[in-house]
Design a protein around this motif. Structure first.
Motif, PDB file in Angstrom:
ATOM      1  N   GLY A  29      30.337  24.207  26.508  1.00  0.00           N
ATOM      2  CA  GLY A  29      30.607  25.603  26.831  1.00  0.00           C
ATOM      3  C   GLY A  29      30.520  26.519  25.624  1.00  0.00           C
ATOM      4  N   GLU A  30      30.954  26.031  24.458  1.00  0.00           N
ATOM      5  CA  GLU A  30      30.888  26.844  23.252  1.00  0.00           C
ATOM      6  C   GLU A  30      29.443  27.091  22.832  1.00  0.00           C
ATOM      7  OE1 GLU A  30      33.457  28.393  21.798  1.00  0.00           O
ATOM      8  OE2 GLU A  30      34.584  27.594  23.498  1.00  0.00           O
ATOM      9  N   TYR A  31      28.624  26.049  22.913  1.00  0.00           N
ATOM     10  CA  TYR A  31      27.204  26.223  22.616  1.00  0.00           C
ATOM     11  C   TYR A  31      26.589  27.252  23.559  1.00  0.00           C
ATOM     12  CZ  TYR A  31      26.391  22.427  19.245  1.00  0.00           C
ATOM     13  OH  TYR A  31      26.370  21.639  18.127  1.00  0.00           O
ATOM     14  N   TYR A  32      26.890  27.122  24.846  1.00  0.00           N
ATOM     15  CA  TYR A  32      26.300  28.045  25.810  1.00  0.00           C
ATOM     16  C   TYR A  32      26.765  29.477  25.564  1.00  0.00           C
ATOM     17  CZ  TYR A  32      25.216  30.706  29.883  1.00  0.00           C
ATOM     18  OH  TYR A  32      24.752  31.707  30.697  1.00  0.00           O
ATOM     19  N   ARG A  33      28.067  29.652  25.305  1.00  0.00           N
ATOM     20  CA  ARG A  33      28.573  31.011  25.107  1.00  0.00           C
ATOM     21  C   ARG A  33      27.930  31.668  23.889  1.00  0.00           C
ATOM     22  NH1 ARG A  33      32.989  28.801  27.795  1.00  0.00           N
ATOM     23  NH2 ARG A  33      33.824  27.703  25.987  1.00  0.00           N
ATOM     24  N   TYR A  34      27.724  30.898  22.825  1.00  0.00           N
ATOM     25  CA  TYR A  34      27.061  31.470  21.648  1.00  0.00           C
ATOM     26  C   TYR A  34      25.612  31.823  21.978  1.00  0.00           C
ATOM     27  CZ  TYR A  34      25.410  32.262  16.923  1.00  0.00           C
ATOM     28  OH  TYR A  34      24.863  32.843  15.822  1.00  0.00           O
ATOM     29  N   PHE A  35      24.919  30.918  22.658  1.00  0.00           N
ATOM     30  CA  PHE A  35      23.534  31.160  23.022  1.00  0.00           C
ATOM     31  C   PHE A  35      23.413  32.418  23.886  1.00  0.00           C
ATOM     32  CE2 PHE A  35      19.888  30.747  25.838  1.00  0.00           C
ATOM     33  CZ  PHE A  35      18.878  30.335  24.994  1.00  0.00           C
ATOM     34  N   SER A  36      24.231  32.495  24.939  1.00  0.00           N
ATOM     35  CA  SER A  36      24.103  33.609  25.885  1.00  0.00           C
ATOM     36  C   SER A  36      24.515  34.941  25.262  1.00  0.00           C
ATOM     37  CB  SER A  36      24.937  33.341  27.141  1.00  0.00           C
ATOM     38  OG  SER A  36      26.315  33.219  26.831  1.00  0.00           O
ATOM     39  N   ALA A  37      25.390  34.895  24.244  1.00  0.00           N
ATOM     40  CA  ALA A  37      25.794  36.132  23.577  1.00  0.00           C
ATOM     41  C   ALA A  37      24.705  36.671  22.662  1.00  0.00           C
ATOM     42  CB  ALA A  37      27.076  35.900  22.768  1.00  0.00           C
ATOM     43  N   ASN A  38      23.759  35.822  22.285  1.00  0.00           N
ATOM     44  CA  ASN A  38      22.738  36.218  21.315  1.00  0.00           C
ATOM     45  C   ASN A  38      21.309  36.147  21.839  1.00  0.00           C
ATOM     46  OD1 ASN A  38      24.187  36.537  18.518  1.00  0.00           O
ATOM     47  ND2 ASN A  38      25.107  34.733  19.473  1.00  0.00           N
ATOM     48  N   SER A  39      21.145  35.779  23.106  1.00  0.00           N
ATOM     49  CA  SER A  39      19.787  35.598  23.616  1.00  0.00           C
ATOM     50  C   SER A  39      19.752  35.745  25.129  1.00  0.00           C
ATOM     51  CB  SER A  39      19.271  34.201  23.230  1.00  0.00           C
ATOM     52  OG  SER A  39      18.026  33.920  23.834  1.00  0.00           O
ATOM     53  N   LEU A  40      18.588  36.096  25.637  1.00  0.00           N
ATOM     54  CA  LEU A  40      18.339  35.966  27.064  1.00  0.00           C
ATOM     55  C   LEU A  40      18.311  34.481  27.422  1.00  0.00           C
ATOM     56  CD1 LEU A  40      15.452  38.593  27.449  1.00  0.00           C
ATOM     57  CD2 LEU A  40      17.844  38.861  28.138  1.00  0.00           C
ATOM     58  N   PRO A  41      18.494  34.136  28.696  1.00  0.00           N
ATOM     59  CA  PRO A  41      18.478  32.707  29.063  1.00  0.00           C
ATOM     60  C   PRO A  41      17.138  32.032  28.840  1.00  0.00           C
ATOM     61  CG  PRO A  41      18.572  34.107  31.013  1.00  0.00           C
ATOM     62  CD  PRO A  41      18.818  34.998  29.847  1.00  0.00           C
ATOM     63  N   VAL A  42      16.060  32.808  28.840  1.00  0.00           N
ATOM     64  CA  VAL A  42      14.716  32.252  28.669  1.00  0.00           C
ATOM     65  C   VAL A  42      14.180  32.635  27.294  1.00  0.00           C
ATOM     66  CG1 VAL A  42      12.334  32.251  29.510  1.00  0.00           C
ATOM     67  CG2 VAL A  42      14.241  32.375  31.143  1.00  0.00           C
ATOM     68  N   ILE A  43      13.712  31.630  26.551  1.00  0.00           N
ATOM     69  CA  ILE A  43      13.104  31.866  25.247  1.00  0.00           C
ATOM     70  C   ILE A  43      11.797  31.079  25.162  1.00  0.00           C
ATOM     71  CG2 ILE A  43      15.338  32.228  24.139  1.00  0.00           C
ATOM     72  CD1 ILE A  43      15.047  29.431  22.884  1.00  0.00           C
ATOM     73  N   SER A  44      11.007  31.383  24.149  1.00  0.00           N
ATOM     74  CA  SER A  44       9.805  30.602  23.836  1.00  0.00           C
ATOM     75  C   SER A  44      10.015  30.009  22.453  1.00  0.00           C
ATOM     76  CB  SER A  44       8.556  31.495  23.859  1.00  0.00           C
ATOM     77  OG  SER A  44       8.340  32.022  25.147  1.00  0.00           O
ATOM     78  N   PRO A  45      10.641  28.835  22.375  1.00  0.00           N
ATOM     79  CA  PRO A  45      11.043  28.285  21.076  1.00  0.00           C
ATOM     80  C   PRO A  45       9.869  28.005  20.159  1.00  0.00           C
ATOM     81  CG  PRO A  45      11.289  26.632  22.808  1.00  0.00           C
ATOM     82  CD  PRO A  45      10.988  27.933  23.492  1.00  0.00           C
ATOM     83  N   ALA A  46      10.035  28.371  18.896  1.00  0.00           N
ATOM     84  CA  ALA A  46       8.995  28.095  17.903  1.00  0.00           C
ATOM     85  C   ALA A  46       8.828  26.596  17.703  1.00  0.00           C
ATOM     86  CB  ALA A  46       9.347  28.778  16.583  1.00  0.00           C
TER      87      ALA A  46
END
Length: 289
Positions: free
Chosen positions: A114-131
């Protein structure tokens, strides 16, 4: 063993693998654990819908196209797209009719998911194109391979791979923030100054005047760029220096405090306990040879 794919007709599926796991009580309490991981290449379009599922989901699109509807918003997906979502929130994803997709995915939970997800969602849209698409693909494929068996070694390896996958995603979004940040050079100068002067007394007004930027923008931009407030950064640097002096010098607590910018032992102990849950005195006793 037969793989089941949401009642797909055989004509829909060109290639598939799916591994469903029931984690041990130890894995549930200590690890990130796999609930389901799989690979799918479709010949025709298909929709998958979920809600109120206690799971986090990472999906990587290897080829083809489709869409994700998540939290009331629509996102287009293509080769190289990746999404990371909380499956308690209603969602569906659908492969396109003209270019059905190929996916690899993992449903997981446990540890600090949950902590990983909350950090991700606070800083990014759910969809990314990872380098780091290739690296992410390798990790997710390895996760699928590991879960062909169900034992403690597989759970240990799975937890490590899930951490790798989440770390790749977070590094990608934080790297993207830095790369696109218009004031990255200015923020680098601010941090360099703090690294060199953190033991000294200065105020936000002083920094604002020195770097020709308003207090509001300086605070906001530094936090956005580095993920930590200016005050937290300075306190962290001071506490780190205090740890070194507490362990490797004969300084009194007052001397340690003054050397690190805390000015007296009482303030040092208070800040140390806020950060480390123990006082500076207790830290020294625990680490003394």
């Amino acid at each position: 063993m037969k793989n089941y794919f949401d009642k797909f007709p055989d004509s829909y599926v060109e290639s598939s693998r799916r591994m469903i796991q029931t984690p041990s009580s130890f894995a549930r309490s200590a690890f990130f654990y796999v609930q389901e991981t799989g690979y799918l290449k479709l010949r025709e379009s298909h929709v998958a819908r979920r809600k109120n599922l206690e799971s986090y989901l990472v999906v990587l699109v290897l080829s083809g196209k489709g869409i994700l509807m998540y939290d009331g918003k629509l996102y287009e997906l293509k080769k190289g797209s990746c999404f990371f979502i909380d499956c308690m929130i209603p969602y569906y994803h659908q492969s396109s009719d003209d270019d059905p997709w190929e996916l690899v995915w993992v449903h997981f939970h446990g540890a600090t998911s949950g902590e990983y997800y909350r950090y991700f969602s606070a800083n990014s849209l759910p969809v990314i194109s990872p380098a780091s698409f290739s690296e992410l693909k390798d990790k997710m494929t390895s996760l699928l391979d590991v879960n062909t068996v169900s034992d403690l070694q597989a759970e240990i390896a799975s937890s490590r791979l899930i951490v790798d996958i989440l770390s790749i995603l977070l590094q990608d979004i934080t790297g993207g923030i830095k790369e696109k940040h218009p004031g990255r050079q200015k923020m680098a100068e601010v941090r360099k100054y703090l690294d060199e002067h953190y033991t000294e007394k200065f105020s936000l007004d002083d920094l604002s005047e020195r770097f020709f930027i308003s207090k509001y923008h300086l605070s906001r931009e530094f936090h956005q760029y580095y993920g930590i407030t200016l005050n937290q950064y300075v306190i962290s640097r001071r506490i780190t220096q205090a740890k070194k002096l507490l362990r490797f010098s004969d300084y009194t607590l007052d001397e340690v405090a003054r050397s690190c910018g805390f000015y007296d032992a009482s303030y040092l102990n208070r800040q140390f306990k806020n950060s480390e849950t123990i006082t500076a005195s207790e830290f020294r006793k625990k680490w003394i040879n």
